[in-house]
Motif scaffolding. Structure first.
Motif, PDB file in Angstrom:
ATOM      1  N   ILE A 286       0.868  -1.186   0.000  1.00  0.00           N
ATOM      2  CA  ILE A 286       0.000   0.000   0.000  1.00  0.00           C
ATOM      3  C   ILE A 286       0.904   1.236   0.000  1.00  0.00           C
ATOM      4  CG2 ILE A 286      -1.832   1.268   1.226  1.00  0.00           C
ATOM      5  CD1 ILE A 286      -2.480  -1.553   2.476  1.00  0.00           C
ATOM      6  N   PRO A 287       1.045   1.885  -1.142  1.00  0.00           N
ATOM      7  CA  PRO A 287       1.982   3.002  -1.226  1.00  0.00           C
ATOM      8  C   PRO A 287       1.650   4.104  -0.212  1.00  0.00           C
ATOM      9  CG  PRO A 287       1.101   2.455  -3.390  1.00  0.00           C
ATOM     10  CD  PRO A 287       0.335   1.643  -2.395  1.00  0.00           C
ATOM     11  N   ASN A 288       2.700   4.639   0.399  1.00  0.00           N
ATOM     12  CA  ASN A 288       2.617   5.824   1.275  1.00  0.00           C
ATOM     13  C   ASN A 288       1.927   5.624   2.623  1.00  0.00           C
ATOM     14  OD1 ASN A 288       3.877   7.303  -0.790  1.00  0.00           O
ATOM     15  ND2 ASN A 288       1.889   7.592  -1.794  1.00  0.00           N
ATOM     16  N   LEU A 289       1.739   4.374   3.031  1.00  0.00           N
ATOM     17  CA  LEU A 289       1.191   4.114   4.371  1.00  0.00           C
ATOM     18  C   LEU A 289       2.298   3.488   5.226  1.00  0.00           C
ATOM     19  CD1 LEU A 289      -1.277   4.046   6.271  1.00  0.00           C
ATOM     20  CD2 LEU A 289      -1.821   1.769   5.355  1.00  0.00           C
ATOM     21  N   TYR A 290       2.448   4.009   6.452  1.00  0.00           N
ATOM     22  CA  TYR A 290       3.559   3.598   7.327  1.00  0.00           C
ATOM     23  C   TYR A 290       3.032   3.317   8.736  1.00  0.00           C
ATOM     24  CZ  TYR A 290       6.296   5.852   3.659  1.00  0.00           C
ATOM     25  OH  TYR A 290       6.829   6.208   2.451  1.00  0.00           O
ATOM     26  N   PHE A 291       3.670   2.381   9.420  1.00  0.00           N
ATOM     27  CA  PHE A 291       3.370   2.108  10.838  1.00  0.00           C
ATOM     28  C   PHE A 291       4.672   2.209  11.615  1.00  0.00           C
ATOM     29  CE2 PHE A 291      -0.327   0.462   8.827  1.00  0.00           C
ATOM     30  CZ  PHE A 291      -1.334   0.473   9.786  1.00  0.00           C
ATOM     31  N   ILE A 292       4.645   2.922  12.757  1.00  0.00           N
ATOM     32  CA  ILE A 292       5.862   3.063  13.558  1.00  0.00           C
ATOM     33  C   ILE A 292       5.545   2.904  15.054  1.00  0.00           C
ATOM     34  CG2 ILE A 292       7.100   4.547  11.918  1.00  0.00           C
ATOM     35  CD1 ILE A 292       6.241   6.967  13.593  1.00  0.00           C
ATOM     36  N   GLY A 293       6.564   2.573  15.817  1.00  0.00           N
ATOM     37  CA  GLY A 293       6.430   2.528  17.276  1.00  0.00           C
ATOM     38  C   GLY A 293       5.749   1.281  17.801  1.00  0.00           C
ATOM     39  N   GLU A 294       5.075   1.452  18.912  1.00  0.00           N
ATOM     40  CA  GLU A 294       4.548   0.314  19.662  1.00  0.00           C
ATOM     41  C   GLU A 294       3.356  -0.371  18.994  1.00  0.00           C
ATOM     42  OE1 GLU A 294       4.086   1.279  23.890  1.00  0.00           O
ATOM     43  OE2 GLU A 294       2.616  -0.345  23.998  1.00  0.00           O
ATOM     44  N   VAL A 295       2.720   0.304  18.063  1.00  0.00           N
ATOM     45  CA  VAL A 295       1.550  -0.288  17.397  1.00  0.00           C
ATOM     46  C   VAL A 295       1.926  -1.591  16.680  1.00  0.00           C
ATOM     47  CG1 VAL A 295       1.798   1.017  15.225  1.00  0.00           C
ATOM     48  CG2 VAL A 295      -0.476   0.283  15.963  1.00  0.00           C
ATOM     49  N   MET A 296       3.199  -1.696  16.306  1.00  0.00           N
ATOM     50  CA  MET A 296       3.591  -2.907  15.581  1.00  0.00           C
ATOM     51  C   MET A 296       4.145  -3.959  16.540  1.00  0.00           C
ATOM     52  SD  MET A 296       7.048  -1.885  13.621  1.00  0.00           S
ATOM     53  CE  MET A 296       6.862  -0.175  13.230  1.00  0.00           C
ATOM     54  N   ASP A 297       4.297  -5.148  16.029  1.00  0.00           N
ATOM     55  CA  ASP A 297       4.720  -6.283  16.856  1.00  0.00           C
ATOM     56  C   ASP A 297       6.240  -6.267  17.087  1.00  0.00           C
ATOM     57  OD1 ASP A 297       4.958  -8.816  18.048  1.00  0.00           O
ATOM     58  OD2 ASP A 297       5.287  -9.736  16.073  1.00  0.00           O
ATOM     59  N   VAL A 298       6.687  -5.248  17.817  1.00  0.00           N
ATOM     60  CA  VAL A 298       8.077  -5.183  18.278  1.00  0.00           C
ATOM     61  C   VAL A 298       7.993  -4.636  19.704  1.00  0.00           C
ATOM     62  CG1 VAL A 298      10.350  -4.102  18.001  1.00  0.00           C
ATOM     63  CG2 VAL A 298       9.019  -4.720  15.978  1.00  0.00           C
ATOM     64  N   THR A 299       8.435  -5.418  20.669  1.00  0.00           N
ATOM     65  CA  THR A 299       8.325  -5.004  22.079  1.00  0.00           C
ATOM     66  C   THR A 299       9.677  -5.145  22.758  1.00  0.00           C
ATOM     67  OG1 THR A 299       6.090  -5.898  22.068  1.00  0.00           O
ATOM     68  CG2 THR A 299       7.034  -5.391  24.217  1.00  0.00           C
ATOM     69  N   GLY A 300      10.107  -4.078  23.395  1.00  0.00           N
ATOM     70  CA  GLY A 300      11.404  -4.109  24.075  1.00  0.00           C
ATOM     71  C   GLY A 300      11.273  -4.602  25.511  1.00  0.00           C
ATOM     72  N   GLN A 301      12.410  -5.043  26.040  1.00  0.00           N
ATOM     73  CA  GLN A 301      12.464  -5.355  27.479  1.00  0.00           C
ATOM     74  C   GLN A 301      12.439  -4.040  28.246  1.00  0.00           C
ATOM     75  OE1 GLN A 301      16.173  -7.513  27.449  1.00  0.00           O
ATOM     76  NE2 GLN A 301      15.145  -9.478  27.300  1.00  0.00           N
ATOM     77  N   LEU A 302      12.420  -4.159  29.567  1.00  0.00           N
ATOM     78  CA  LEU A 302      12.451  -2.974  30.431  1.00  0.00           C
ATOM     79  C   LEU A 302      13.864  -2.380  30.393  1.00  0.00           C
ATOM     80  CD1 LEU A 302      10.554  -1.695  32.725  1.00  0.00           C
ATOM     81  CD2 LEU A 302      12.052  -2.887  34.307  1.00  0.00           C
ATOM     82  N   GLY A 303      13.958  -1.046  30.331  1.00  0.00           N
ATOM     83  CA  GLY A 303      15.295  -0.452  30.416  1.00  0.00           C
ATOM     84  C   GLY A 303      15.620   0.553  29.333  1.00  0.00           C
ATOM     85  N   GLY A 304      14.600   1.199  28.759  1.00  0.00           N
ATOM     86  CA  GLY A 304      14.861   2.228  27.744  1.00  0.00           C
ATOM     87  C   GLY A 304      14.786   1.702  26.319  1.00  0.00           C
ATOM     88  N   TYR A 305      14.559   0.398  26.179  1.00  0.00           N
ATOM     89  CA  TYR A 305      14.548  -0.209  24.836  1.00  0.00           C
ATOM     90  C   TYR A 305      13.306   0.193  24.042  1.00  0.00           C
ATOM     91  CZ  TYR A 305      18.020  -3.160  27.099  1.00  0.00           C
ATOM     92  OH  TYR A 305      19.116  -3.601  27.795  1.00  0.00           O
ATOM     93  N   ASN A 306      12.177   0.404  24.736  1.00  0.00           N
ATOM     94  CA  ASN A 306      10.959   0.726  23.991  1.00  0.00           C
ATOM     95  C   ASN A 306      11.022   2.119  23.379  1.00  0.00           C
ATOM     96  OD1 ASN A 306       9.110  -1.612  23.993  1.00  0.00           O
ATOM     97  ND2 ASN A 306       9.544  -1.505  26.190  1.00  0.00           N
ATOM     98  N   PHE A 307      11.583   3.071  24.136  1.00  0.00           N
ATOM     99  CA  PHE A 307      11.752   4.392  23.517  1.00  0.00           C
ATOM    100  C   PHE A 307      12.748   4.312  22.363  1.00  0.00           C
ATOM    101  CE2 PHE A 307      10.031   6.606  27.450  1.00  0.00           C
ATOM    102  CZ  PHE A 307       8.855   6.962  26.802  1.00  0.00           C
ATOM    103  N   GLN A 308      13.813   3.515  22.538  1.00  0.00           N
ATOM    104  CA  GLN A 308      14.783   3.433  21.444  1.00  0.00           C
ATOM    105  C   GLN A 308      14.111   2.908  20.178  1.00  0.00           C
ATOM    106  OE1 GLN A 308      17.681   4.888  21.366  1.00  0.00           O
ATOM    107  NE2 GLN A 308      17.928   4.261  19.233  1.00  0.00           N
ATOM    108  N   TRP A 309      13.152   1.966  20.348  1.00  0.00           N
ATOM    109  CA  TRP A 309      12.430   1.471  19.177  1.00  0.00           C
ATOM    110  C   TRP A 309      11.555   2.586  18.581  1.00  0.00           C
ATOM    111  CZ3 TRP A 309      12.692  -1.270  15.249  1.00  0.00           C
ATOM    112  CH2 TRP A 309      11.569  -1.501  14.444  1.00  0.00           C
ATOM    113  N   ALA A 310      10.921   3.368  19.459  1.00  0.00           N
ATOM    114  CA  ALA A 310      10.076   4.474  18.963  1.00  0.00           C
ATOM    115  C   ALA A 310      10.949   5.456  18.167  1.00  0.00           C
ATOM    116  CB  ALA A 310       9.407   5.175  20.140  1.00  0.00           C
ATOM    117  N   TRP A 311      12.131   5.824  18.729  1.00  0.00           N
ATOM    118  CA  TRP A 311      13.006   6.780  18.010  1.00  0.00           C
ATOM    119  C   TRP A 311      13.464   6.169  16.675  1.00  0.00           C
ATOM    120  CZ3 TRP A 311      11.243   9.675  21.405  1.00  0.00           C
ATOM    121  CH2 TRP A 311      11.561   9.683  22.767  1.00  0.00           C
TER     122      TRP A 311
END
Ligand code: FDA
Length: 393
Positions: free
Chosen positions: A358-383
């Motif tokens: 689907i051209p021009n549609l993007y998903f970022i951050g926690e909405v997708m199936d990528v989850t960090g451990q505790l310790g700053g990893y989730n923000f690093q994924w968001a950035w």
């Protein structure tokens, strides 16, 4: 009708990073959020001091059904890149545990940096704005929103997960993914405290507020960090970490003496040297006193040490180092830091976060199936995911 090159739904960590990155590339960027404030989760994160990254972040710190997906974005935007950004703004921070960077003063400082950067990049942020409908056009999208119709070339979904609905979390990102025929992997609250059965809670709830260092394990996963007793069950970093790997019905195992190798020998020696002393007296020298007393009541460890046979001492050691607890559940999305599962990353480009067909549609951050451990990893994924999309939208 309002038009913008890029519309981002969600003014959280990922949305703001994407917005400022695209804005600096000269794109007109409009960020929409239904909340009355941007970055509410940034503000409440890290106990008010935002653990904004982890210098040791690697793909191994993330859970996903598609474990290689996160590699490219994490390489492209590293913890050093975010540190370089906050250094430019003179943020004062410290390393609390190895790799975990926290603000010295307040999470507000991190949000202020992102909002300042967005302002410099010419980003337009509209709060208290809901999106009712999204329709694909030949070259982009048309949105029906509470501020009227908006047309854009690129649409970025940065709505986050389901945790803490009172902070504005919704399943809207998943609804949009479904609208475009994408799969959602089952979601579950993670980095979340455990609740206990009433019989167990009867003994342990009075310990509420007490914290001690433990090693907690569940299957092949183990974490050695502090644990906190709460009036509903168990919390603290070690529990939040293991909750991500725990499945309902499973037993967790607590080692209250995580650094002691020969506990049985220590107890035997103590029995020999202090035969008339109670086990509770010895335990209270090793563990917080309230915990020692509770354990002795719970397991009926009464009487002087000399009455303990080797077999009984072995049982004591087992209960202290392999204490089996079956949580009744978790506190759920109400208090969870993150949501496991979400938009299946197999639909997305790992380099740009664009939806494959689907051209021009993007998903970022926690909405997708990528989850960090505790310790700053989730923000690093968001950035990192926000930057990857922001570089191409
Ligand atoms: P995020 O949830 O930040 O943003 C989503 C945005 O979308 C929100 O502003 C929301 O209002 C908006 N939105 C949702 N539905 C919408 C709709 N229908 N219409 C319009 N807008 C909508 N991580 C970490 O690395 N270090 C830490 O210290 C902490 N601490 C922490 C504490 C607590 C209490 C929580 C709950 C979470 C953390 N986290 C954390 C996790 C971290 O906050 C989280 O992973 C990121 O905020 C995810 O960023 P996103 O931008 O993807 O979502």
């Amino acid at each position: 009708m309002l038009t913008s090159d890029v519309v981002i739904i969600g003014a959280g960590a990922a949305g703001l990073m994407c917005a400022l990155t695209a804005g600096y590339r000269g794109r007109s960027v409009l960020v929409l959020d239904h909340a009355n404030k941007a970055g509410k989760k940034i503000l409440m994160s890290g106990g008010g001091r935002c653990n904004f990254t982890n210098m040791n972040a690697t793909p191994a710190n993330y859970l996903s059904d598609n474990p290689h997906f996160c590699i490219s974005a994490l390489k492209r935007y590293t913890p050093r890149d975010f540190v370089e950004l906050v250094d430019r703004h003179g943020l004062e921070y410290h390393e609390k545990a190895p790799g975990q960077l926290f603000c010295d003063h307040s999470s507000k400082d991190v949000l202020a940096i992102l909002l300042t950067e967005c302002e410099w990049a010419g980003v337009d942020i509209r709060l208290k704005t809901s999106v009712d409908k999204i329709a694909p056009l030949r070259d982009g999208f048309q949105l029906q929103t509470s501020m009227g119709a908006i047309q854009c070339e690129s649409l970025v979904i940065a709505c986050g997960g389901l945790s803490i609905p009172t902070m504005g979390a919704t399943g809207f990102g998943y609804d949009i993914a479904r609208q475009f025929g994408m799969d959602i992997l089952p979601t579950r609250a993670a980095l979340v405290p455990f609740t206990l059965q009433p019989q167990q809670l009867e003994h342990l709830a009075p310990l509420s507020g007490l914290s001690c260092e433990v090693e907690v394990s569940c299957g092949k996963y183990r974490f050695r960090e502090p644990m906190l007793f709460t009036h509903r069950g168990l919390s603290g970093p070690s529990i939040l970490q293991i909750s991500t790997y725990w499945q309902p019905g499973e037993v967790i195992q607590l080692n209250l003496f995580p650094t002691t190798k020969g506990l049985l020998d220590d107890l035997r020696q103590h029995r020999q040297q202090h035969p008339k002393q109670s086990l509770e007296t010895w335990l209270a020298q090793q563990l917080p006193k309230r915990l020692a007393t509770t354990l002795c009541t719970l397991h009926d460890w009464q009487g002087p040490m000399q009455t303990y046979s080797d077999t009984r001492l072995r049982e004591v050691v087992e209960l202290l180092q392999q204490w089996q607890i079956k949580p009744s559940g978790t506190e759920g999305y109400r208090t969870a830091e993150v949501t496991l599962g979400g938009v299946d990353t197999r639909h997305l480009s790992s380099k740009t976060m664009a939806v494959n067909d689907i051209p021009n549609l993007y998903f970022i951050g926690e909405v997708m199936d990528v989850t960090g451990q505790l310790g700053g990893y989730n923000f690093q994924w968001a950035w990192a995911s926000g930057f990857s999309a922001g570089s191409v939208v």
